[in-house]
Design a protein around this motif. Structure first.
Motif, short mmCIF file in Angstrom:
data_model
loop_
_atom_site.label_atom_id
_atom_site.label_comp_id
_atom_site.label_asym_id
_atom_site.label_seq_id
_atom_site.Cartn_x
_atom_site.Cartn_y
_atom_site.Cartn_z
N SER A 236 11.09 87.85 87.45
CA SER A 236 11.46 87.39 88.80
C SER A 236 10.39 86.51 89.41
O SER A 236 10.67 85.65 90.24
N PHE A 237 9.14 86.74 89.03
CA PHE A 237 8.03 85.99 89.65
C PHE A 237 7.49 84.87 88.77
O PHE A 237 6.61 84.13 89.18
N GLU A 238 8.01 84.71 87.52
CA GLU A 238 7.36 83.77 86.60
C GLU A 238 7.50 82.31 87.07
O GLU A 238 6.66 81.49 86.73
N ASN A 239 8.54 81.99 87.84
CA ASN A 239 8.68 80.61 88.33
C ASN A 239 8.31 80.48 89.81
O ASN A 239 8.76 79.57 90.49
N TRP A 240 7.48 81.41 90.28
CA TRP A 240 7.12 81.42 91.70
C TRP A 240 6.56 80.06 92.14
O TRP A 240 6.88 79.57 93.22
N HIS A 241 5.77 79.41 91.28
CA HIS A 241 5.11 78.16 91.68
C HIS A 241 6.08 77.02 91.97
O HIS A 241 5.70 76.04 92.62
N CYS A 242 7.30 77.10 91.50
CA CYS A 242 8.27 76.04 91.86
C CYS A 242 9.48 76.59 92.62
O CYS A 242 10.18 75.82 93.26
N GLN A 243 9.70 77.92 92.59
CA GLN A 243 10.92 78.44 93.22
C GLN A 243 10.71 79.06 94.60
O GLN A 243 11.65 79.19 95.37
N SER A 244 9.50 79.48 94.93
CA SER A 244 9.28 80.15 96.22
C SER A 244 9.59 79.16 97.34
O SER A 244 9.42 77.94 97.17
N SER A 245 10.02 79.66 98.49
CA SER A 245 10.42 78.73 99.56
C SER A 245 9.24 77.91 100.05
O SER A 245 9.40 76.77 100.47
N ILE B 105 3.25 87.12 97.11
CA ILE B 105 4.04 87.60 98.26
C ILE B 105 3.29 87.33 99.56
O ILE B 105 3.89 86.94 100.57
N TYR B 106 1.98 87.52 99.53
CA TYR B 106 1.16 87.25 100.73
C TYR B 106 1.39 85.82 101.22
O TYR B 106 1.57 85.57 102.41
N LYS B 107 1.43 84.89 100.27
CA LYS B 107 1.67 83.47 100.64
C LYS B 107 3.10 83.29 101.15
O LYS B 107 3.32 82.56 102.11
N ASP B 108 4.05 83.91 100.46
CA ASP B 108 5.46 83.81 100.90
C ASP B 108 5.58 84.24 102.36
O ASP B 108 6.20 83.56 103.18
N GLU B 109 4.97 85.38 102.68
CA GLU B 109 5.13 85.93 104.03
C GLU B 109 4.48 85.01 105.07
O GLU B 109 4.99 84.88 106.19
N GLY B 110 3.36 84.38 104.70
CA GLY B 110 2.73 83.43 105.62
C GLY B 110 3.68 82.29 105.94
O GLY B 110 3.77 81.84 107.09
N TYR B 111 4.42 81.81 104.91
CA TYR B 111 5.35 80.71 105.13
C TYR B 111 6.57 81.18 105.95
O TYR B 111 7.05 80.46 106.83
N HIS B 112 7.02 82.39 105.69
CA HIS B 112 8.15 82.94 106.47
C HIS B 112 7.75 83.03 107.96
O HIS B 112 8.56 82.75 108.84
N ALA B 113 6.51 83.45 108.19
CA ALA B 113 6.03 83.53 109.58
C ALA B 113 6.00 82.13 110.20
O ALA B 113 6.40 81.94 111.35
N LEU B 114 5.57 81.14 109.40
CA LEU B 114 5.50 79.77 109.91
C LEU B 114 6.89 79.24 110.27
O LEU B 114 7.11 78.75 111.39
N PHE B 115 7.87 79.35 109.35
CA PHE B 115 9.17 78.76 109.71
C PHE B 115 9.88 79.57 110.79
O PHE B 115 10.63 79.02 111.58
N SER B 116 9.60 80.87 110.86
CA SER B 116 10.18 81.68 111.95
C SER B 116 9.62 81.18 113.29
O SER B 116 10.37 81.03 114.26
N ASP C 298 13.38 84.54 98.65
CA ASP C 298 12.10 85.22 98.41
C ASP C 298 12.22 86.73 98.55
O ASP C 298 11.68 87.49 97.75
N GLU C 299 12.95 87.16 99.60
CA GLU C 299 12.97 88.60 99.89
C GLU C 299 13.70 89.42 98.83
O GLU C 299 13.39 90.60 98.65
N ALA C 300 14.64 88.81 98.15
CA ALA C 300 15.33 89.55 97.07
C ALA C 300 14.29 89.97 96.03
O ALA C 300 14.34 91.09 95.49
N LYS C 301 13.32 89.08 95.77
CA LYS C 301 12.25 89.41 94.79
C LYS C 301 11.27 90.43 95.39
O LYS C 301 10.79 91.32 94.69
N HIS C 302 10.98 90.27 96.68
CA HIS C 302 10.04 91.19 97.31
C HIS C 302 10.59 92.62 97.32
O HIS C 302 9.84 93.58 97.16
N ALA C 303 11.90 92.74 97.52
CA ALA C 303 12.51 94.08 97.52
C ALA C 303 12.37 94.72 96.14
O ALA C 303 12.05 95.91 96.03
#
Ligand SMILES: [Fe+2]
Ligand SMILES: [Fe+2]
Length: 313
Positions: free
Chosen positions: A13-22, A116-127, A204-209
């Motif tokens: 689920s995380f192997e393509n994080w560098h191109c698939q994460s939001s 995930i730490y980076k993902d959440e930072g971006y989620h906070a930014l777009f929110s 992103d969250e489907a992977k985090h769950a």
């Protein structure tokens, strides 16, 4: 739904994080221009079916108030998400990445924690970006979140020896609940930018769950008895907090919309079922992980969680 999260499954689920994460795949995607705000194809800011107070007899035929309440609720939800990502979810991630629990996770799990730490930072930014634009357009009040205040109170009153474990439990509940919540939100036709944002977040969250489900079920058997007792007590309280409706926000907004005080009790009453439905819907992913960990096989824990309304037999 039966889900068995294994380490290889999680790693895939995380192997393509560098191109698939939001944060990498959806930059600059969250602008609501003044023209777009004036020419909305869809005026739903938040799914009306998820806001039971919109169907109340004092509101249902007043379209301007309905649109305003949807927009203001979205601002509140995004403000809450912004703070949650930084102070709650990433605090839980830190317990994994920096060995703050009594057991240390494997190094590949810690690498995923950094992602995930980076993902959440971006989620906070777009929110924050979207909340600010909508709040400005509607002159929406920015009210503090009751849920975040309750989580903070729980953390403050918890002995320091258990605080990291509590942060982890809160992160586990939050991340398994939000995936279901976003899945529900993403089914609805909304203002295009908002719809896109929920879908990006869900990806992103489907992977985090999956990640938090794996971490929880891996950690549980390694905990000492006293820690297990604490985790079950914490689960019961935290899931209740995550499924409570923010009545303070609702009353504040009813006043702003000019709805008479006499109508408030009946509008608030219409939201009581919201918490029960949310407990069933939002908690299902959480319960699957709890069941998989074997917690429900132990009578004292099963009884405690049943009493909290988290499981049903
Ligand atoms: Fe997130
Ligand atoms: Fe997340």
């Amino acid at each position: 739904m039966k889900r068995n999260v294994t380490k290889p499954h999680l790693s895939r689920s995380f192997e393509n994080w560098h191109c698939q994460s939001s944060v990498r795949a959806s930059p600059y995607n969250y602008v609501l221009s003044p023209e777009a705000l004036e020419n909305l194809e869809c005026r739903n800011w938040f799914p009306p079916s998820l806001l039971p107070f919109l169907q109340n007899r004092h509101i249902r035929n007043r379209s301007n108030i309905k649109v305003r309440l949807q927009a203001c609720y979205l601002v509140h939800f995004l403000d809450y998400t912004n703070v949650l990502e930084h102070t709650v979810v990433n605090a839980a991630i830190e317990t994994i990445a920096h060995n703050k629990l009594s057991v240390s996770f494997d190094s590949d799990i810690k690498v995923m924690a950094h992602m995930i730490y980076k993902d959440e930072g971006y989620h906070a930014l777009f929110s924050a970006l979207i909340a600010d634009q909508i709040a400005h357009h509607f002159d929406a009040p920015r009210l503090p979140s009751t849920r975040l205040e309750e989580l903070n109170s729980f953390l403050k009153e918890t002995h320091t020896a258990y605080r990291s474990l509590l942060k982890f439990v809160i992160g586990f509940v939050s991340e398994t609940v939000i995936a279901n919540e976003l899945r529900n939100l993403s089914k609805h036709h909304l203002v295009a930018t908002v719809e896109r944002m929920f879908k990006d977040h869900l990806r992103d969250e489907a992977k985090h769950a999956l990640y938090f489900s794996y971490c929880f079920t891996w950690l549980w058997p390694k905990l000492e008895e006293r820690e297990k007792d604490f985790v079950v007590r914490a689960l019961a309280r935290v899931i209740q907090i995550f499924c409570s409706f923010d009545e303070r926000w609702l009353i504040g907004n009813l006043l702003q919309c000019g709805l008479p005080l006499s109508s408030h009790p009946c509008i608030v009453r219409d939201c009581q079922h919201w918490s029960i439905n949310r407990l069933i819907l939002a908690g299902s992913e959480t319960v699957i992980a709890i069941r998989k960990a074997g917690i429900l096989d132990i009578p004292k824990y099963r009884d405690a969680l049943e009493k909290a309304g988290l499981t049903h037999g």
